[in-house]
Design a protein around this motif. Sequence first.
Motif, PDB file in Angstrom:
ATOM      1  N   CYS A 180      -4.748  24.157  -0.400  1.00 25.17           N
ATOM      2  CA  CYS A 180      -5.534  23.087  -0.243  1.00 25.17           C
ATOM      3  C   CYS A 180      -4.935  21.960   0.598  1.00 25.17           C
ATOM      4  O   CYS A 180      -3.683  21.248   0.071  1.00 25.17           O
ATOM      5  N   VAL A 181      -5.683  21.120   1.394  1.00 20.94           N
ATOM      6  CA  VAL A 181      -5.479  19.969   2.066  1.00 20.94           C
ATOM      7  C   VAL A 181      -6.331  18.894   1.226  1.00 20.94           C
ATOM      8  O   VAL A 181      -7.297  18.608   1.383  1.00 20.94           O
ATOM      9  N   TYR A 182      -5.365  17.853   0.485  1.00 24.29           N
ATOM     10  CA  TYR A 182      -5.968  16.921  -0.283  1.00 24.29           C
ATOM     11  C   TYR A 182      -5.907  15.653   0.561  1.00 24.29           C
ATOM     12  O   TYR A 182      -4.849  15.155   0.617  1.00 24.29           O
ATOM     13  N   ALA A 183      -6.796  15.171   0.942  1.00 24.00           N
ATOM     14  CA  ALA A 183      -6.713  13.824   1.833  1.00 24.00           C
ATOM     15  C   ALA A 183      -7.441  12.784   0.970  1.00 24.00           C
ATOM     16  O   ALA A 183      -8.414  12.566   0.613  1.00 24.00           O
ATOM     17  N   HIS A 184      -6.425  11.752   0.674  1.00 25.16           N
ATOM     18  CA  HIS A 184      -6.831  10.456  -0.358  1.00 25.16           C
ATOM     19  C   HIS A 184      -7.341   9.334   0.849  1.00 25.16           C
ATOM     20  O   HIS A 184      -7.023   9.374   1.854  1.00 25.16           O
ATOM     21  N   SER A 185      -7.903   8.626   0.268  1.00 25.48           N
ATOM     22  CA  SER A 185      -8.093   7.383   0.821  1.00 25.48           C
ATOM     23  C   SER A 185      -6.983   6.104   0.970  1.00 25.48           C
ATOM     24  O   SER A 185      -5.811   6.537   0.789  1.00 25.48           O
ATOM     25  N   TYR A 186      -7.210   4.929   1.159  1.00 32.08           N
ATOM     26  CA  TYR A 186      -6.506   3.883   1.688  1.00 32.08           C
ATOM     27  C   TYR A 186      -6.219   2.765   0.609  1.00 32.08           C
ATOM     28  O   TYR A 186      -7.069   2.373  -0.259  1.00 32.08           O
ATOM     29  N   TRP A 187      -5.116   2.356   0.507  1.00 31.93           N
ATOM     30  CA  TRP A 187      -4.862   0.967  -0.148  1.00 31.93           C
ATOM     31  C   TRP A 187      -5.241   0.039   0.860  1.00 31.93           C
ATOM     32  O   TRP A 187      -4.700   0.035   1.803  1.00 31.93           O
ATOM     33  N   VAL A 188      -6.216  -0.885   0.511  1.00 35.07           N
ATOM     34  CA  VAL A 188      -6.599  -1.967   1.422  1.00 35.07           C
ATOM     35  C   VAL A 188      -6.579  -3.288   0.734  1.00 35.07           C
ATOM     36  O   VAL A 188      -6.127  -3.384  -0.361  1.00 35.07           O
ATOM     37  N   MET A 189      -6.179  -4.083   1.577  1.00 34.91           N
ATOM     38  CA  MET A 189      -5.912  -5.610   1.387  1.00 34.91           C
ATOM     39  C   MET A 189      -7.281  -6.636   1.733  1.00 34.91           C
ATOM     40  O   MET A 189      -7.387  -6.372   2.767  1.00 34.91           O
ATOM     41  N   GLY A 190      -7.680  -7.069   0.695  1.00 34.97           N
ATOM     42  CA  GLY A 190      -8.883  -8.015   1.159  1.00 34.97           C
ATOM     43  C   GLY A 190      -9.808  -7.081   1.853  1.00 34.97           C
ATOM     44  O   GLY A 190     -10.492  -7.589   3.065  1.00 34.97           O
ATOM     45  N   GLY A 191     -10.128  -6.021   1.624  1.00 34.76           N
ATOM     46  CA  GLY A 191     -11.140  -5.106   2.123  1.00 34.76           C
ATOM     47  C   GLY A 191     -10.791  -4.631   3.309  1.00 34.76           C
ATOM     48  O   GLY A 191     -11.470  -4.025   4.173  1.00 34.76           O
ATOM     49  N   GLN A 192      -9.582  -5.044   3.949  1.00 32.57           N
ATOM     50  CA  GLN A 192      -9.031  -4.364   5.311  1.00 32.57           C
ATOM     51  C   GLN A 192      -8.085  -3.676   5.125  1.00 32.57           C
ATOM     52  O   GLN A 192      -7.261  -3.695   4.293  1.00 32.57           O
ATOM     53  N   LYS A 193      -7.754  -2.438   6.242  1.00 32.88           N
ATOM     54  CA  LYS A 193      -6.722  -1.656   6.018  1.00 32.88           C
ATOM     55  C   LYS A 193      -5.449  -2.533   6.557  1.00 32.88           C
ATOM     56  O   LYS A 193      -5.726  -3.537   7.185  1.00 32.88           O
ATOM     57  N   MET A 194      -4.141  -2.288   5.700  1.00 30.80           N
ATOM     58  CA  MET A 194      -3.358  -2.997   6.095  1.00 30.80           C
ATOM     59  C   MET A 194      -2.706  -2.840   7.196  1.00 30.80           C
ATOM     60  O   MET A 194      -2.689  -1.759   7.887  1.00 30.80           O
ATOM     61  N   GLY A 231       8.043   2.968  11.686  1.00 33.31           N
ATOM     62  CA  GLY A 231       7.780   1.681  11.112  1.00 33.31           C
ATOM     63  C   GLY A 231       8.424   1.582   9.782  1.00 33.31           C
ATOM     64  O   GLY A 231       9.307   2.581   9.410  1.00 33.31           O
ATOM     65  N   LYS A 232       8.105   0.746   8.976  1.00 31.88           N
ATOM     66  CA  LYS A 232       9.072   0.672   7.793  1.00 31.88           C
ATOM     67  C   LYS A 232       8.071   1.182   6.503  1.00 31.88           C
ATOM     68  O   LYS A 232       6.781   1.103   6.560  1.00 31.88           O
ATOM     69  N   PRO A 233       8.674   1.719   5.447  1.00 22.53           N
ATOM     70  CA  PRO A 233       7.633   2.161   4.310  1.00 22.53           C
ATOM     71  C   PRO A 233       7.015   0.951   3.762  1.00 22.53           C
ATOM     72  O   PRO A 233       7.397  -0.013   3.620  1.00 22.53           O
ATOM     73  N   HIS A 234       5.813   1.449   3.428  1.00 22.57           N
ATOM     74  CA  HIS A 234       4.954   0.219   2.507  1.00 22.57           C
ATOM     75  C   HIS A 234       4.099   1.282   1.255  1.00 22.57           C
ATOM     76  O   HIS A 234       4.352   2.320   1.240  1.00 22.57           O
ATOM     77  N   ILE A 235       3.432   0.415   0.641  1.00 20.65           N
ATOM     78  CA  ILE A 235       2.688   0.925  -0.391  1.00 20.65           C
ATOM     79  C   ILE A 235       1.864   2.234  -0.073  1.00 20.65           C
ATOM     80  O   ILE A 235       1.944   3.172  -1.063  1.00 20.65           O
ATOM     81  N   GLY A 236       1.607   2.490   0.980  1.00 25.99           N
ATOM     82  CA  GLY A 236       0.613   3.803   1.490  1.00 25.99           C
ATOM     83  C   GLY A 236       1.630   4.886   1.232  1.00 25.99           C
ATOM     84  O   GLY A 236       1.119   5.941   0.802  1.00 25.99           O
ATOM     85  N   HIS A 237       2.853   4.715   2.155  1.00 24.11           N
ATOM     86  CA  HIS A 237       3.702   5.956   2.042  1.00 24.11           C
ATOM     87  C   HIS A 237       4.261   6.125   0.425  1.00 24.11           C
ATOM     88  O   HIS A 237       4.371   7.352   0.187  1.00 24.11           O
ATOM     89  N   CYS A 238       4.319   4.869  -0.059  1.00 20.13           N
ATOM     90  CA  CYS A 238       4.966   5.175  -1.317  1.00 20.13           C
ATOM     91  C   CYS A 238       3.984   5.814  -2.429  1.00 20.13           C
ATOM     92  O   CYS A 238       4.521   6.504  -3.201  1.00 20.13           O
ATOM     93  N   TYR A 239       2.998   5.589  -1.894  1.00 21.09           N
ATOM     94  CA  TYR A 239       1.728   5.800  -2.953  1.00 21.09           C
ATOM     95  C   TYR A 239       1.588   7.822  -2.732  1.00 21.09           C
ATOM     96  O   TYR A 239       1.722   8.378  -3.856  1.00 21.09           O
ATOM     97  N   THR A 240       1.733   7.923  -1.718  1.00 22.50           N
ATOM     98  CA  THR A 240       1.633   9.428  -1.527  1.00 22.50           C
ATOM     99  C   THR A 240       2.472  10.318  -2.073  1.00 22.50           C
ATOM    100  O   THR A 240       2.562  11.226  -2.853  1.00 22.50           O
ATOM    101  N   THR A 241       3.911   9.747  -1.801  1.00 23.63           N
ATOM    102  CA  THR A 241       4.811  10.386  -2.346  1.00 23.63           C
ATOM    103  C   THR A 241       4.990  10.382  -3.941  1.00 23.63           C
ATOM    104  O   THR A 241       5.277  11.391  -4.638  1.00 23.63           O
ATOM    105  N   LEU A 242       4.570   9.206  -4.473  1.00 21.06           N
ATOM    106  CA  LEU A 242       4.415   8.871  -5.960  1.00 21.06           C
ATOM    107  C   LEU A 242       3.615  10.071  -6.554  1.00 21.06           C
ATOM    108  O   LEU A 242       3.725  10.565  -7.532  1.00 21.06           O
ATOM    109  N   VAL A 243       2.329  10.293  -6.027  1.00 20.04           N
ATOM    110  CA  VAL A 243       1.491  11.085  -6.459  1.00 20.04           C
ATOM    111  C   VAL A 243       1.800  12.498  -6.740  1.00 20.04           C
ATOM    112  O   VAL A 243       1.370  13.459  -7.756  1.00 20.04           O
ATOM    113  N   CYS A 244       2.523  12.928  -5.484  1.00 24.18           N
ATOM    114  CA  CYS A 244       2.932  14.154  -5.420  1.00 24.18           C
ATOM    115  C   CYS A 244       4.107  14.431  -6.617  1.00 24.18           C
ATOM    116  O   CYS A 244       4.409  15.501  -7.064  1.00 24.18           O
TER     117      CYS A 244
END
Length: 525
Positions: free
Chosen positions: A289-303, A17-30
């Motif tokens: 530590c394995v740190y598991a974050h939640s999702y970016w969602v759009m209109g209440g739904q997973k993208m 797949g292509k990168p989207h906000i979810g991937h970008c987010y995890t890398t950014l917080v790291c």
Amino acid sequence: MSRPTAYVSTPIYYVNGKPHIGHCYTTLVCDVWARFMRRAGRDVFFLTGTDEHGAKVEKAATEHRMTPQAWADQNAAEFRRVLGMLDLTNDDFIRTTEPRHTRQVQTFVRRLLEKDAVYVGEFEGWYDQGQEEYYTETKAKDCNHVSPISGRPLVRMTERNYYFRLSAFQKPLEDLFASHPDFVRPEARRNEVLGRLREGLQDVPMSRTNFAWGIPMPDDAEHVIYVWIDALFNYITALGLGEPDGAVAGARAKYWPAQYHVIGKEILWFHAVIWPAMLLALDLPLPECVYAHSYWVMGGQKMSKSLGNIIDLEEIEHYLSIYGLDAWRYYMTTQGPLGVTDSTLSPERFHEVYTTDLVNTVGNCASRVTAMINKYFGGTLPADAAGDLHDHDWPAITRDAVATATEAMAAFDLAGAMDAAVGIVRRVDGFIHATEPFKLAKDPAQMETVGAILYRSLEAVRIASVLLEPTMPGRMASLGASLGIEPSPDATLDTLTAWGGLTPGATIEKTMLFPRIDAPETAGA
Ligand code: MSP
């Protein structure tokens, strides 16, 4: 003296797949964590990369009339593009098709075979030949042993497979969770894993025979290693832990074990159960530590592609073009789903956070203080000559905020750390409001006090900017430049946040960090 190490990793992203906000987010917080830890004096290793094997990649490549490698190359390049786009400071980018990875994975799997943690077993079940998949007994019965897709009868098949003896790690894993309550965070995620663990562990297949795009099992080329097993190893192959002694291993081995494997919540089981079991089987230390974050969602739904609600790179670039990179990084860091609840991104919310925190607080305070220094002192930083001023013990206030931010960062509470930083700025606003230097300045006899107020205010803003720097490196560097400071990359947090860093007499320019931007047009307006 060698510095303490700190190793943080992102998941390696699928190239189907292509990168989207979810991937970008995890890398950014790291990235924010890595930057902060470097400043805190740690010897940091920050890893990200791409996961390139498996049936899905093979299939997508075929659909695009490409070889799996060419397809992987093309999409891995997109994931690499994100790094430059968001100013990410990863130390390495591992791709699972690289020889350094594949040869080490084979070495590790060979070791698992030698230790009898992997064995060859037989699997028998109902197989749908058209779909190339096994049905569970219940599902097979439900469809009368006929494929609902092709209408052809299911066949009884036996498959020789390699299995990982996960069941043998039930007790060691229970012990791990009991003795290391922080092994999985946040706590709600830990409880999920514990719940599933109590159901009992079964051995898991770790090879596949129905496609070729993977790392061959050692000495059995008919089987490829299951993509998840292959992928998890990236965290240690990048360090060279599976290289023959004396090779690359030497230099990077010191980074293991990792402090944080940061992941999204959907891939927790692999990281919290299968991965530690594999490491235990190999007699390797476990990550902290394995740190598991939640999702970016759009209109209440997973993208998802089918809903067409994915925030892709193009849309991210749109935000960057309006608000700038640092504003994006700030929004992600402070509003993102690091906790157990999902987050949303909307132009309105983004605008609100930008305006409140960055324009009205950080930017406004810095510009107000630098403007007054220019107005009343011709741009030359006055000395801090007065005594107590309105009960503000600034060295203590800033020291406490730095301690709070440091503790929050260590616990991966990035929003908490940023709040401690912005909190300093809010205190400066309150201090100015209470001491009213703009009124005092009308009386020439009060100029010493005015000078002290402005010195302390600017010094506090400077310290806040050190804490904000991992999130907003660009804007904080330009703030530094207008104060005539350019911290060397090796300067540590302790030195940079020590009270009194600014030298009276220095030339101070008026700053303009975050321009006010018109509110976005609301949908339908
Ligand atoms: N290749 C595996 C991971 C192997 S790690 C040894 C994989 N890749 S993935 O491309 O699907 O990326 C999943 C990761 O992307 C998630 O764990 C998460 O970090 C990030 N995200 C994907 N969608 C997301 C959201 N909607 N929101 C936030 N992050 C999510 O799984």
